[in-house]
Design a protein around this motif. Sequence first.
Motif, PDB file in Angstrom:
ATOM      1  N   ALA A  36     -35.805  -8.310  -0.459  1.00 41.23           N
ATOM      2  CA  ALA A  36     -35.653  -8.397  -1.909  1.00 41.23           C
ATOM      3  C   ALA A  36     -36.337  -7.231  -2.604  1.00 41.23           C
ATOM      4  O   ALA A  36     -35.798  -6.656  -3.565  1.00 41.23           O
ATOM      5  CB  ALA A  36     -36.220  -9.721  -2.414  1.00 41.23           C
ATOM      6  N   GLN A  37     -37.498  -6.847  -2.128  1.00 44.91           N
ATOM      7  CA  GLN A  37     -38.221  -5.734  -2.745  1.00 44.91           C
ATOM      8  C   GLN A  37     -37.513  -4.404  -2.495  1.00 44.91           C
ATOM      9  O   GLN A  37     -37.437  -3.554  -3.382  1.00 44.91           O
ATOM     10  CB  GLN A  37     -39.657  -5.702  -2.236  1.00 44.91           C
ATOM     11  CG  GLN A  37     -40.486  -6.889  -2.723  1.00 44.91           C
ATOM     12  CD  GLN A  37     -41.907  -6.862  -2.208  1.00 44.91           C
ATOM     13  OE1 GLN A  37     -42.276  -6.015  -1.401  1.00 44.91           O
ATOM     14  NE2 GLN A  37     -42.721  -7.808  -2.665  1.00 44.91           N
TER      15      GLN A  37
ATOM     16  N   PRO B 205     -30.387 -16.110  -3.336  1.00 42.95           N
ATOM     17  CA  PRO B 205     -31.330 -14.991  -3.384  1.00 42.95           C
ATOM     18  C   PRO B 205     -32.771 -15.389  -3.074  1.00 42.95           C
ATOM     19  O   PRO B 205     -33.512 -14.602  -2.485  1.00 42.95           O
ATOM     20  CB  PRO B 205     -31.170 -14.476  -4.814  1.00 42.95           C
ATOM     21  CG  PRO B 205     -29.741 -14.770  -5.153  1.00 42.95           C
ATOM     22  CD  PRO B 205     -29.478 -16.111  -4.507  1.00 42.95           C
TER      23      PRO B 205
ATOM     24  N   ALA C 201     -31.218  -9.932  -7.841  1.00 48.56           N
ATOM     25  CA  ALA C 201     -29.955 -10.674  -7.898  1.00 48.56           C
ATOM     26  C   ALA C 201     -29.308 -10.573  -9.274  1.00 48.56           C
ATOM     27  O   ALA C 201     -28.080 -10.463  -9.392  1.00 48.56           O
ATOM     28  CB  ALA C 201     -30.205 -12.139  -7.531  1.00 48.56           C
TER      29      ALA C 201
ATOM     30  N   GLU D 259     -27.038  -9.610   3.717  1.00 44.94           N
ATOM     31  CA  GLU D 259     -27.825 -10.500   2.864  1.00 44.94           C
ATOM     32  C   GLU D 259     -27.114 -10.822   1.547  1.00 44.94           C
ATOM     33  O   GLU D 259     -27.076 -11.976   1.106  1.00 44.94           O
ATOM     34  CB  GLU D 259     -29.192  -9.871   2.587  1.00 44.94           C
ATOM     35  CG  GLU D 259     -30.113  -9.821   3.810  1.00 44.94           C
ATOM     36  CD  GLU D 259     -30.631 -11.188   4.229  1.00 44.94           C
ATOM     37  OE1 GLU D 259     -30.280 -12.204   3.612  1.00 44.94           O
ATOM     38  OE2 GLU D 259     -31.409 -11.229   5.202  1.00 44.94           O
TER      39      GLU D 259
ATOM     40  N   HIS E 115     -36.736 -11.195  -5.974  1.00 47.37           N
ATOM     41  CA  HIS E 115     -35.370 -11.581  -5.593  1.00 47.37           C
ATOM     42  C   HIS E 115     -34.519 -11.922  -6.805  1.00 47.37           C
ATOM     43  O   HIS E 115     -33.317 -11.648  -6.835  1.00 47.37           O
ATOM     44  CB  HIS E 115     -35.406 -12.762  -4.604  1.00 47.37           C
ATOM     45  CG  HIS E 115     -35.903 -14.041  -5.204  1.00 47.37           C
ATOM     46  ND1 HIS E 115     -37.213 -14.466  -5.083  1.00 47.37           N
ATOM     47  CD2 HIS E 115     -35.276 -14.996  -5.939  1.00 47.37           C
ATOM     48  CE1 HIS E 115     -37.364 -15.624  -5.687  1.00 47.37           C
ATOM     49  NE2 HIS E 115     -36.206 -15.965  -6.226  1.00 47.37           N
ATOM     50  N   GLU E 116     -35.145 -12.526  -7.816  1.00 48.10           N
ATOM     51  CA  GLU E 116     -34.378 -12.910  -8.998  1.00 48.10           C
ATOM     52  C   GLU E 116     -34.004 -11.693  -9.829  1.00 48.10           C
ATOM     53  O   GLU E 116     -32.890 -11.597 -10.359  1.00 48.10           O
ATOM     54  CB  GLU E 116     -35.183 -13.905  -9.833  1.00 48.10           C
ATOM     55  CG  GLU E 116     -34.418 -14.498 -11.007  1.00 48.10           C
ATOM     56  CD  GLU E 116     -33.281 -15.425 -10.596  1.00 48.10           C
ATOM     57  OE1 GLU E 116     -32.415 -15.715 -11.448  1.00 48.10           O
ATOM     58  OE2 GLU E 116     -33.239 -15.852  -9.424  1.00 48.10           O
TER      59      GLU E 116
ATOM     60  N   TRP F 105     -33.729 -14.847   0.471  1.00 50.63           N
ATOM     61  CA  TRP F 105     -33.872 -13.507   1.033  1.00 50.63           C
ATOM     62  C   TRP F 105     -35.306 -13.291   1.522  1.00 50.63           C
ATOM     63  O   TRP F 105     -36.266 -13.710   0.847  1.00 50.63           O
ATOM     64  CB  TRP F 105     -33.566 -12.449  -0.013  1.00 50.63           C
ATOM     65  CG  TRP F 105     -32.122 -12.272  -0.355  1.00 50.63           C
ATOM     66  CD1 TRP F 105     -31.045 -12.605   0.407  1.00 50.63           C
ATOM     67  CD2 TRP F 105     -31.593 -11.716  -1.574  1.00 50.63           C
ATOM     68  NE1 TRP F 105     -29.883 -12.290  -0.258  1.00 50.63           N
ATOM     69  CE2 TRP F 105     -30.188 -11.748  -1.461  1.00 50.63           C
ATOM     70  CE3 TRP F 105     -32.184 -11.203  -2.729  1.00 50.63           C
ATOM     71  CZ2 TRP F 105     -29.357 -11.268  -2.479  1.00 50.63           C
ATOM     72  CZ3 TRP F 105     -31.370 -10.731  -3.733  1.00 50.63           C
ATOM     73  CH2 TRP F 105     -29.961 -10.764  -3.615  1.00 50.63           C
TER      74      TRP F 105
END
Length: 238
Positions: A161-162, A153, A212, A141, A208-209, A156
């Motif tokens: 992401a979590q 991102p 990332a 990923e 996700h942010e 994802w």
Amino acid sequence: MTTDPLLLTGEVDEATTRLLRVAESFTPADVAAPSLLPGWTRGHVLAHLARNADGFVNLLTAARTGEPIPMYASVAARNADIEAGAARSPAEHLADLRRCTQRFAEAVDAMPAQAWGAMVQTRRGPWPAALVVWGRLRELEVHHVDLAAGYRPADWPVAFAQRLLHEVTTGLTDNPDAPAMVLRFDGSAHEVVVGDRADAPTICGPAHELAAWLIGRTGGDLLTVTPDGRLPTPPEWI
């Protein structure tokens, strides 16, 4: 936010399919173009993803057989293999990725239940073999984003992401070089405090942010800081 290997194999398959679809579209110029990683072309990223799969096969084989098989023969050998494979044609990259991802899937299928508890030696240190499937998912990923081919991102899966955010923030709480900050992702009352909470900024945004930004894949432009100010600089993610 499971890292159970048997529950993550489907996610690895889906991430692999997305990656192969992009690799299928690459022309020679695409492969030679810069990636998001300094000094690496997209070809370097593809070669790394292939050799990473082989490295994880080595670890699963070590866990299954009890033999002390390293992930890579050495750091120098790993780097040399990536460099040697980077300039290959798109067709060669694609064939290599297909072969090594199939070998990885077969290695996962061959694992008896008790072998998942064995300890293996990764570049990040000792891991239980049960984390290898998560490690492969993370590589797929994150490095798919590094290809700079339209996958971001924000693309994802939410669960990934979590999980990534949880892993990275757990590492930050034990890192003396991490700046003090309070992290809170959208839609959750849960927060992670890094360092001394007093006077630490609160940083909010999508999972996700946040993830990332913490691993150096974005500048955090979609994050908010309270009180107003600049985002702190996270330590380098390895």
